[in-house]
Design a protein around this motif. Structure first.
Motif, short mmCIF file in Angstrom:
data_model
loop_
_atom_site.label_atom_id
_atom_site.label_comp_id
_atom_site.label_asym_id
_atom_site.label_seq_id
_atom_site.Cartn_x
_atom_site.Cartn_y
_atom_site.Cartn_z
N ALA A 67 0.83 -1.21 0.00
CA ALA A 67 0.00 0.00 0.00
C ALA A 67 0.86 1.26 0.00
N VAL A 68 1.91 1.27 0.82
CA VAL A 68 2.81 2.43 0.83
C VAL A 68 3.47 2.61 -0.53
N ALA A 69 3.89 1.50 -1.13
CA ALA A 69 4.50 1.57 -2.47
C ALA A 69 3.50 2.14 -3.48
N GLY B 242 3.71 5.95 -5.63
CA GLY B 242 3.97 5.88 -7.06
C GLY B 242 4.97 4.85 -7.53
N VAL B 243 5.27 3.85 -6.69
CA VAL B 243 6.19 2.81 -7.13
C VAL B 243 5.60 2.02 -8.30
N THR B 244 4.26 2.01 -8.38
CA THR B 244 3.61 1.31 -9.49
C THR B 244 4.09 1.84 -10.84
N VAL B 245 4.27 3.15 -10.93
CA VAL B 245 4.74 3.76 -12.18
C VAL B 245 6.12 3.24 -12.54
N LEU B 246 6.98 3.12 -11.53
CA LEU B 246 8.34 2.61 -11.76
C LEU B 246 8.30 1.18 -12.28
#
Length: 221
Positions: free
Chosen positions: A54-56, A60-64
């Motif tokens: 959830a923190v990721a 915006g870690v999803t974009v990475l």
């Protein structure tokens, strides 16, 4: 900012967290095969993993991951291998089990030394075993990162400040812990644990097969 705009997000989250999956299975297994406390520790590990994803997703870690697809593929393969290995270990341990001794307990938190520990012990001794099993089971599914990214992008108001984001995350984790703790409490009730111990070998074989199947579904094609 009021809670009203966040209600759709929390509503979706409640439905998602209550849906059966690897997290549900691991809590169920440690509760019915061990004790309520073992199940709650596994639940705490699951919720820790949820917090990581959830923190990721929030930051915006999803974009990475979408930009570097190999990261996501690597995580999926690692998660699939863990679930398959956990399932195979569960099946192998179940096949080695001897017929259960018939002994009833006063409540779900007291049992014989042999019954108190689930058949699989891949994470070493100590109270952290169940927590690690829950954590690794949850982290084994990197699709959660994609889910959280989509959930926050679609249902979290764009102008939500950092404090409200933290409050939202806390509420989601509280919902998850409450649900899995309830599962642990119910699965650890005396009549369920007695039934589990009578059918332990068959149920462990079934559980192991389910973990292998879920791991196989994660393997990229």
């Amino acid at each position: 900012m009021s809670w009203l705009p966040l209600l759709p997000l929390l509503g979706v989250w409640i439905l998602v967290v209550m849906s059966p999956g690897p997290d549900f299975l691991i809590v169920l297994r440690y509760s019915a095969g061990g004790s309520r406390r073992s199940g709650v520790r596994a639940a705490a590990g699951v919720v820790t993993g949820i917090g990581v994803w959830a923190v990721a997703g929030l930051f915006g870690v999803t974009v990475l991951v979408q930009r570097y697809e190999w990261l996501y593929t690597t995580a999926r393969v690692a998660g699939a291998l863990f679930l398959v290995a956990f399932g195979v270990a569960t099946i192998r341990a179940a096949r080695r089990q001897s017929p259960p001794a018939h002994s009833d307990t006063a409540d779900g938190d007291t049992a014989s030394a042999d019954d108190a520990a689930p058949a699989v012990n891949p994470h070493g001794p100590g109270r952290l075993r169940e927590w690690r099993a829950g954590l690794l089971t949850n982290l084994a599914n990197p699709k959660a990162l994609v889910f959280f990214g989509a959930l926050f992008a679609s249902l979290l108001p764009h102008r939500t400040d950092l404090v409200m984001r933290a409050v939202t995350l806390g509420a989601m984790l509280a919902v998850a812990f409450a649900w899995f703790s309830a599962v642990a409490f119910l699965a650890g009730s005396p009549w369920i644990t007695r039934g589990y111990r009578r059918l332990k070998k068959r149920l462990d074989l079934l559980t192991g097969g389910l973990f292998v199947g879920m791991g196989a579904l994660l393997i990229p094609r």
